[in-house]
Design a protein around this motif. Structure first.
Motif, PDB file in Angstrom:
ATOM      1  N   ARG A  77       0.830  -1.205   0.000  1.00  0.00           N
ATOM      2  CA  ARG A  77       0.000   0.000   0.000  1.00  0.00           C
ATOM      3  C   ARG A  77       0.866   1.257   0.000  1.00  0.00           C
ATOM      4  O   ARG A  77       0.561   2.233  -0.683  1.00  0.00           O
ATOM      5  N   LEU A  78       1.958   1.226   0.774  1.00  0.00           N
ATOM      6  CA  LEU A  78       2.878   2.365   0.792  1.00  0.00           C
ATOM      7  C   LEU A  78       3.472   2.593  -0.599  1.00  0.00           C
ATOM      8  O   LEU A  78       3.547   3.733  -1.071  1.00  0.00           O
ATOM      9  N   LYS A  79       3.866   1.533  -1.273  1.00  0.00           N
ATOM     10  CA  LYS A  79       4.395   1.665  -2.641  1.00  0.00           C
ATOM     11  C   LYS A  79       3.356   2.290  -3.560  1.00  0.00           C
ATOM     12  O   LYS A  79       3.684   3.125  -4.403  1.00  0.00           O
ATOM     13  N   HIS A  80       2.107   1.890  -3.384  1.00  0.00           N
ATOM     14  CA  HIS A  80       1.023   2.443  -4.195  1.00  0.00           C
ATOM     15  C   HIS A  80       0.874   3.947  -3.957  1.00  0.00           C
ATOM     16  O   HIS A  80       0.763   4.734  -4.908  1.00  0.00           O
ATOM     17  N   HIS A  81       0.890   4.363  -2.685  1.00  0.00           N
ATOM     18  CA  HIS A  81       0.807   5.789  -2.369  1.00  0.00           C
ATOM     19  C   HIS A  81       2.005   6.544  -2.963  1.00  0.00           C
ATOM     20  O   HIS A  81       1.857   7.631  -3.509  1.00  0.00           O
ATOM     21  N   ASN A  82       3.180   5.976  -2.825  1.00  0.00           N
ATOM     22  CA  ASN A  82       4.391   6.656  -3.308  1.00  0.00           C
ATOM     23  C   ASN A  82       4.518   6.666  -4.828  1.00  0.00           C
ATOM     24  O   ASN A  82       5.291   7.443  -5.374  1.00  0.00           O
ATOM     25  N   SER A  83       3.735   5.839  -5.501  1.00  0.00           N
ATOM     26  CA  SER A  83       3.755   5.848  -6.974  1.00  0.00           C
ATOM     27  C   SER A  83       2.954   7.017  -7.529  1.00  0.00           C
ATOM     28  O   SER A  83       3.040   7.321  -8.721  1.00  0.00           O
ATOM     29  N   GLY A  84       2.140   7.636  -6.673  1.00  0.00           N
ATOM     30  CA  GLY A  84       1.297   8.742  -7.132  1.00  0.00           C
ATOM     31  C   GLY A  84      -0.019   8.275  -7.718  1.00  0.00           C
ATOM     32  O   GLY A  84      -0.766   9.064  -8.283  1.00  0.00           O
ATOM     33  N   ALA A  85      -0.326   6.988  -7.592  1.00  0.00           N
ATOM     34  CA  ALA A  85      -1.535   6.417  -8.187  1.00  0.00           C
ATOM     35  C   ALA A  85      -2.807   6.702  -7.393  1.00  0.00           C
ATOM     36  O   ALA A  85      -3.899   6.522  -7.898  1.00  0.00           O
ATOM     37  N   THR A  86      -2.663   7.138  -6.154  1.00  0.00           N
ATOM     38  CA  THR A  86      -3.825   7.440  -5.318  1.00  0.00           C
ATOM     39  C   THR A  86      -4.057   8.951  -5.333  1.00  0.00           C
ATOM     40  O   THR A  86      -3.214   9.706  -4.860  1.00  0.00           O
ATOM     41  N   PRO A  87      -5.176   9.417  -5.898  1.00  0.00           N
ATOM     42  CA  PRO A  87      -5.408  10.862  -6.010  1.00  0.00           C
ATOM     43  C   PRO A  87      -5.265  11.633  -4.698  1.00  0.00           C
ATOM     44  O   PRO A  87      -4.714  12.722  -4.669  1.00  0.00           O
TER      45      PRO A  87
END
Length: 83
Positions: free
Chosen positions: A26-36
Motif C-alpha cells: 500500500r505504501l508503494k502504491h501511495h508513493n507511486s502517485g496512483a492514489t489521487p
C-alpha cells in the motif's frame, strides 16, 4: 490480518489514514502517485503508525474511528505511543 496505518509526507506536511492487508504494498502504491488523495505527497510517504487487527471489518471500523477524531494532535499521540 489487517492493519490500520498512518502515513506522513514531509513534502506536504500531511498525514493520511487508511487500512490494508499489505502495508508495504500500500505504501508503494501511495508513493507511486496512483492514489489521487495522496498524489501530492508522493514519493515521500512513510509509514508512521501500524495497528494490527483481526479482520477487514475491524480495521475499517478503527480507521473510521481515527478519522472521526479529525485531530493532528491525536495522530501525533498515536504515533508517539509506538516508540
Amino acid at each position: 490480518m489487517y492493519f490500520v496505518y498512518i502515513i506522513f509526507s514531509p513534502k506536504t506536511n500531511k498525514f493520511y489514514i487508511g487500512s490494508t492487508d499489505s502495508p508495504e504494498s500500500r505504501l508503494k502504491h501511495h508513493n507511486s502517485g496512483a492514489t489521487p488523495s495522496t498524489k501530492s505527497g508522493a514519493p515521500f510517504w512513510e509509514i508512521k503508525y501500524l495497528e494490527c487487527l483481526l479482520d477487514r471489518s475491524a480495521a475499517l471500523k478503527r480507521e473510521l474511528e481515527i478519522k472521526r477524531k479529525k485531530s493532528r494532535k491525536y495522530l501525533e499521540y498515536l504515533i508517539s505511543s509506538v516508540h
